[in-house]
Structures are given as C-alpha cells and as structure tokens.
Design a protein around this motif. Structure first.
Motif, mmCIF file in Angstrom:
data_model
loop_
_atom_site.group_PDB
_atom_site.id
_atom_site.type_symbol
_atom_site.label_atom_id
_atom_site.label_comp_id
_atom_site.label_asym_id
_atom_site.label_seq_id
_atom_site.Cartn_x
_atom_site.Cartn_y
_atom_site.Cartn_z
ATOM 1 N N ASN A 1 56.206 0.790 116.033
ATOM 2 C CA ASN A 1 55.609 1.390 114.840
ATOM 3 C C ASN A 1 56.081 2.818 114.595
ATOM 4 N N LEU A 2 56.494 3.501 115.660
ATOM 5 C CA LEU A 2 56.947 4.891 115.510
ATOM 6 C C LEU A 2 58.406 4.982 115.074
ATOM 7 N N ALA A 3 59.195 3.994 115.459
ATOM 8 C CA ALA A 3 60.629 4.030 115.156
ATOM 9 C C ALA A 3 60.870 3.923 113.653
ATOM 10 N N HIS A 4 61.928 4.596 113.211
ATOM 11 C CA HIS A 4 62.329 4.482 111.801
ATOM 12 C C HIS A 4 63.846 4.540 111.712
ATOM 13 N N TYR A 5 64.412 3.482 111.152
ATOM 14 C CA TYR A 5 65.854 3.401 110.983
ATOM 15 C C TYR A 5 66.171 3.188 109.502
ATOM 16 N N PRO A 6 66.616 4.224 108.817
ATOM 17 C CA PRO A 6 66.984 4.043 107.404
ATOM 18 C C PRO A 6 68.177 3.104 107.258
ATOM 19 N N ALA A 7 68.477 2.729 106.025
ATOM 20 C CA ALA A 7 69.592 1.808 105.776
ATOM 21 C C ALA A 7 70.892 2.375 106.328
ATOM 22 N N LYS A 8 71.631 1.533 107.051
ATOM 23 C CA LYS A 8 72.894 1.978 107.646
ATOM 24 C C LYS A 8 74.014 1.961 106.601
ATOM 25 N N PRO A 9 74.949 2.885 106.712
ATOM 26 C CA PRO A 9 76.062 2.903 105.746
ATOM 27 C C PRO A 9 76.936 1.658 105.885
ATOM 28 N N SER A 10 77.268 1.078 104.769
ATOM 29 C CA SER A 10 78.117 -0.109 104.752
ATOM 30 C C SER A 10 79.584 0.310 104.692
ATOM 31 N N ALA A 11 80.449 -0.644 104.881
ATOM 32 C CA ALA A 11 81.884 -0.372 104.774
ATOM 33 C C ALA A 11 82.236 0.107 103.371
ATOM 34 N N THR A 12 81.516 -0.436 102.391
ATOM 35 C CA THR A 12 81.747 -0.014 101.004
ATOM 36 C C THR A 12 81.377 1.454 100.809
ATOM 37 N N LEU A 13 80.246 1.845 101.392
ATOM 38 C CA LEU A 13 79.822 3.240 101.270
ATOM 39 C C LEU A 13 80.820 4.170 101.955
ATOM 40 N N ARG A 14 81.376 3.728 103.082
ATOM 41 C CA ARG A 14 82.336 4.580 103.794
ATOM 42 C C ARG A 14 83.637 4.761 103.002
ATOM 43 N N ARG A 15 83.806 3.949 101.996
ATOM 44 C CA ARG A 15 84.971 4.115 101.130
ATOM 45 C C ARG A 15 84.636 4.910 99.863
ATOM 46 N N SER A 16 83.384 5.361 99.761
ATOM 47 C CA SER A 16 82.958 6.121 98.587
ATOM 48 C C SER A 16 83.590 7.509 98.592
ATOM 49 N N SER A 17 83.345 8.267 97.539
ATOM 50 C CA SER A 17 83.942 9.600 97.421
ATOM 51 C C SER A 17 83.416 10.526 98.510
ATOM 52 N N GLU A 18 84.150 11.595 98.735
ATOM 53 C CA GLU A 18 83.762 12.563 99.762
ATOM 54 C C GLU A 18 82.389 13.155 99.477
ATOM 55 N N VAL A 19 82.148 13.543 98.232
ATOM 56 C CA VAL A 19 80.876 14.190 97.890
ATOM 57 C C VAL A 19 79.704 13.235 98.085
ATOM 58 N N PHE B 1 79.631 7.930 108.620
ATOM 59 C CA PHE B 1 79.979 7.957 107.198
ATOM 60 C C PHE B 1 81.454 8.266 106.949
ATOM 61 N N VAL B 2 82.208 8.607 108.012
ATOM 62 C CA VAL B 2 83.639 8.818 107.820
ATOM 63 C C VAL B 2 84.299 7.464 107.567
ATOM 64 N N LYS B 3 85.486 7.468 106.988
ATOM 65 C CA LYS B 3 86.140 6.214 106.592
ATOM 66 C C LYS B 3 86.465 5.318 107.781
ATOM 67 N N THR B 4 86.873 5.929 108.897
ATOM 68 C CA THR B 4 87.267 5.142 110.070
ATOM 69 C C THR B 4 86.174 5.199 111.129
ATOM 70 N N LYS B 5 85.464 4.082 111.294
ATOM 71 C CA LYS B 5 84.436 4.006 112.329
ATOM 72 C C LYS B 5 85.047 3.365 113.567
ATOM 73 N N THR B 6 85.217 4.154 114.617
ATOM 74 C CA THR B 6 85.830 3.672 115.848
ATOM 75 C C THR B 6 84.771 3.195 116.832
ATOM 76 N N LYS B 7 85.228 2.710 117.960
ATOM 77 C CA LYS B 7 84.322 2.305 119.023
ATOM 78 C C LYS B 7 83.784 3.549 119.734
ATOM 79 N N LEU B 8 82.520 3.503 120.106
ATOM 80 C CA LEU B 8 81.911 4.627 120.816
ATOM 81 C C LEU B 8 82.362 4.591 122.270
#
Length: 464
Positions: A41-59, A318-325
């Motif tokens: 009940n305490l945890a909160h995870y907002p919507a995760k960025p999609s691949a489409t969003l990571r291709r959005s404009s810089e701003v 949110f950067v364009k290239t999401k690598t492995k952690l």
C-alpha cells in the motif's frame, strides 16, 4: 475558506474486539489483511517510459524526468513503521470513546479547565503512544510519512452512529514541522494554522494574542480535544538542537503532555542530529518512544536491497539507449550517492538530464560526471558516508548515529548541550535566555503593557 474535503463517516467492523463499537476507529479505512500489505500500500510506481517516449523530443523527455520524484520505493523498514502507525492511529481512540460517560467528562474537564466541579476522571488512562523514526538526511522517513498518511481521510464528519447521536468533526491527523528557530510559539501557531486550514476556524487569531506559555498550551489542549485529534506527525525534530535557553525542553514537555494528558499519539521524525537534544532528556524521550523506535540506515554497497532499488529506478530511463544495468554502473551509482535514497535518486535524475541531447546513454561515466559537477556540493557529505569514519561523519551532524542509537535513552544524567546566549528570540514573554536578564527598558515596557483579552473556545460535550 478552507480547501479541504470533509468526508462523511462510513463505519467498518474492524474485527478487533477492543475497537468494537468505537465510531472514531470504525470510521478509519479497513485494516490491512497481512503485514506485506503495508509495503504494497505504501509503494508507488508511476507509469514507466515506453520505447516510444524514449524517442520523443529532448524537451519532452527532460520534462518527463520529474516522474522519478514520484516513485515511492517500499523499504523493508516501512513495513514495521506502517503497522505501528496503523496501530497507534487506532489505539489512541480506545481511551477516548466518544459515546462513553468517562470520555464526556474528560472532554468537559479539558474544555472548562476543571473550573465547574467536574475534574478529569481519576481512573482515566491514555491509550496513546509515541514512536520515534530516525534516519540520516534523505533516507526516506518523510517519504514514508507522506505515503502512509495518504491512507487516511484527514477530516471525518460524524452525525449518527447506528442510531446514537454523534455530531462532531474528527481530525485524524495533523502534520507539523519543528521550525528552524525551534521556538515553542512557532510550533504552537503552526498547529492552530493547520486546524484553521482544515476546519475553517479562527484559532490562530486567538492564539496570536497570547504572550505566555501556559494559556497557549491550554488553548492547544482544548482545540486538540475539541476536534478529536487522533495523532500528530512531527517532522524535523532535530531542529530542536537550535533552540535557545529552555525552549527544547519546553517543546519536549509539550510532546509528552500531548501523549499522556490528551491521549493523542505522536510520530516523531528526526535525523541523528537530534541526539544533542535527547541525551539529556531521557524522561521525555522514553515517552516519545513508548511504542518503540526505528532507524533506517543507508543501503550497503553490493547488497540485494541496493540492487533491487537501482533495478526499480532503472525502469525509469528516459535516454534513447536503455542498456543493461551492470555491476560497473551499480558501483559508480553507489559511489555517487553512498547508498542514500535521496542522493541516489538525484544522481540518476541529473545524469539523465546531462545525457539527454548528448550521448543519450546512462553508464558509469554518466554517474562519475554528475558526481564531479552537479553534485559536487554534496561531495564532502557523500565522501563521509562512504568512509564510515566517525571523525568525518561528525562534521555532518545529520549523518552520524551513535552506536545503534541506544545512547538516546541510555545516557542517564548527561549534561545539556551548550546553548547560544545573548541572542534575542521572538518567543513567549515568560521564556528568557539563561543568565541573560531582561533589560530595564524591556522590563519597563512589559509593566506598561496590558494583556489583551482572549475569547477562548468552549467545545464542551456537556454544554450541548
């Protein structure tokens, strides 16, 4: 007018025998079914960025970075604290059942200050408790409180309880912060302002006319009782180390009175800097921690908790290239934050801010660059945390714990920390700096001043 929603009471059977038939408790949200529910009940995870969003404009992506601030990661310590708060919030009303004759007499005695022959019931005992939650600065105690309080409707309106007349407002909790000047007056006025915000009352104006401690505390007692206050969360308790003269002791005495005389539970949040205050006030500290205490330490390097924490945040890349952690990234991230929750989130956010529109990748180099530039001002504190060297940590009183923090209650007879003298303070007239007598001019002016009459509120259940 107030911009606060007041909810009509909806009663739920709790299944707990000692809570049965108590409208103040049954108006609270249903109890969790398991211990793990407190974390869920305490945890909160907002919507995760999609691949489409990571291709959005810089701003667009730079604007979306603020999403990271909305994450509430449920540390294991939150489970214990969440259960404790849920129990305290309900236990506080066990001895304050509004439909009992004893509670009516208690409320009447407080409302009239016992002046009409009906004193406090001799056999009344409070069921409220105090809980002390401590962590180094930025380690999540305030985040916990904010997330936990979302579970509760702050103001509930009662009109009828299963056929029994019950017309009152119930303020379930208020959140206060010890001001930086640590004056009792500032804290009290903050309380009245909060009640006015919630109920549209005018208590702060009445309180502002008071120039002495006793009537201010008396008014606070009456108001807290009249609004059926459940519990108080007090943040930044470590600010009491800045109190002058006997102000710190006066504030601690007020906290004790809230628990013992008014029967209102209290959750205190502080950093290790609070040690300078509580080491010489074991009696009050015992009451503030009557339901226990909790210490949240920074995460350890290479620990499962650190890796899980980073893995959770890594989904918000949110950067364009999401690598492995990788382990290399985890190590650089830890070096930039020392396992401190706030520092870790900041390092991740700033690293992405730097890389969006640039290399568009988060790696060890990104964290190293952020640590050397954007977070350079935090470098000494982070270096002290990484070193675990008490001598270095002592330079930052918000970071250093005494061994297992047991000194907070174990140091009997410790001397009070030195207080600055000779500094004027806008506090009550009956609070003076130790060994600093008031000037003749101030004494003369004080004699000429006439007290302003104050119309104290009279919320008396027997006067209805």
């Amino acid at each position: 007018m107030k911009d606060v929603e007041i909810f009509p009471a909806v009663y739920h059977d709790t299944g707990v025998s000692r809570f049965a038939g108590n409208p103040f408790i049954e108006a609270m949200p249903p109890l969790e079914q398991s211990k793990s529910d407190f974390l869920t009940n305490l945890a909160h995870y907002p919507a995760k960025p999609s691949a489409t969003l990571r291709r959005s404009s810089e701003v667009v992506r730079l604007m979306e970075l603020s999403t990271i601030n909305d994450i509430v990661y449920p540390f294991p310590e939150y489970q214990k604290a969440g259960f404790t708060l849920a129990k305290m919030a309900r236990d506080t009303y066990v001895a304050r059942h509004p439909l009992t004759t004893m509670d009516r007499q208690r409320r009447h005695a407080i409302a009239t200050t016992g002046t009409n022959g009906l004193p406090m019931p001799a056999d009344w005992k409070p069921s409220a408790k105090g809980y002390f939650m401590m962590s180094v600065s930025g380690q999540g105690k305030t985040t916990f409180a904010a997330a936990a309080l979302l579970r509760y409707k702050q103001v509930i309106c009662h009109s009828n309880y299963h056929g029994a007349d019950l017309k009152c407002h119930q303020v379930v909790y208020v959140l206060l912060r010890v001001p930086h000047d640590a004056t009792l007056k500032s804290l009290c006025l903050q309380f009245f302002n909060e009640i006015d915000r919630l109920l549209g009352t005018d208590y702060s104006r009445k309180a502002a006319a008071l120039r002495n401690i006793a009537p201010m505390v008396d008014l606070m007692n009456k108001v807290a009782t009249a609004v059926s206050l459940g519990f108080i969360v007090v943040d930044e308790v470590q600010n009491l180390r800045s109190a002058r003269a006997q102000n710190a002791e006066l504030v601690l005495n007020l906290f004790s009175e809230i628990i013992e005389r008014l029967g209102i539970s209290l959750l205190a949040l502080a950093t290790p800097a609070v040690q300078a205050v509580v080491e010489g006030a074991v009696r009050n500290t015992r009451k503030l921690a009557s339901f226990g205490s909790l210490v949240i330490e920074p995460m350890a390097r290479n620990s499962p908790q650190w890796e899980e924490f980073c893995d959770t945040y890594w989904d918000y890349t949110f950067v364009k290239t999401k690598t492995k952690l990788t382990k290399e990234i985890l190590d650089a991230w830890y070096t930039a934050s020392a396992g401190n929750t706030a520092f870790a989130a900041l390092a991740f956010t700033l690293s992405q801010h730097n890389e969006i529109g640039g290399r568009e990748i988060i790696d060890a180099t990104a964290f190293q660059r952020t640590a050397a530039t954007d977070m350079a001002f935090l470098g000494p504190a982070i270096a002290a945390l990484l070193s675990k060297n008490p001598a270095k940590l002592r330079m930052f009183d918000d970071l250093l714990f005494s061994p297992r923090y047991k000194a907070m209650r174990a140091l009997l007879g410790a001397e009070e920390p030195a207080r600055p003298k000779g500094v004027k303070n806008d506090e009550f007239d009956d609070v003076h700096e130790e060994s600093v007598p008031p000037s003749p001019a101030a004494t003369k002016n004080k004699k000429r001043a006439s007290p302003r009459p104050v119309d104290l509120p009279l919320e008396d259940p027997l006067a209805r």
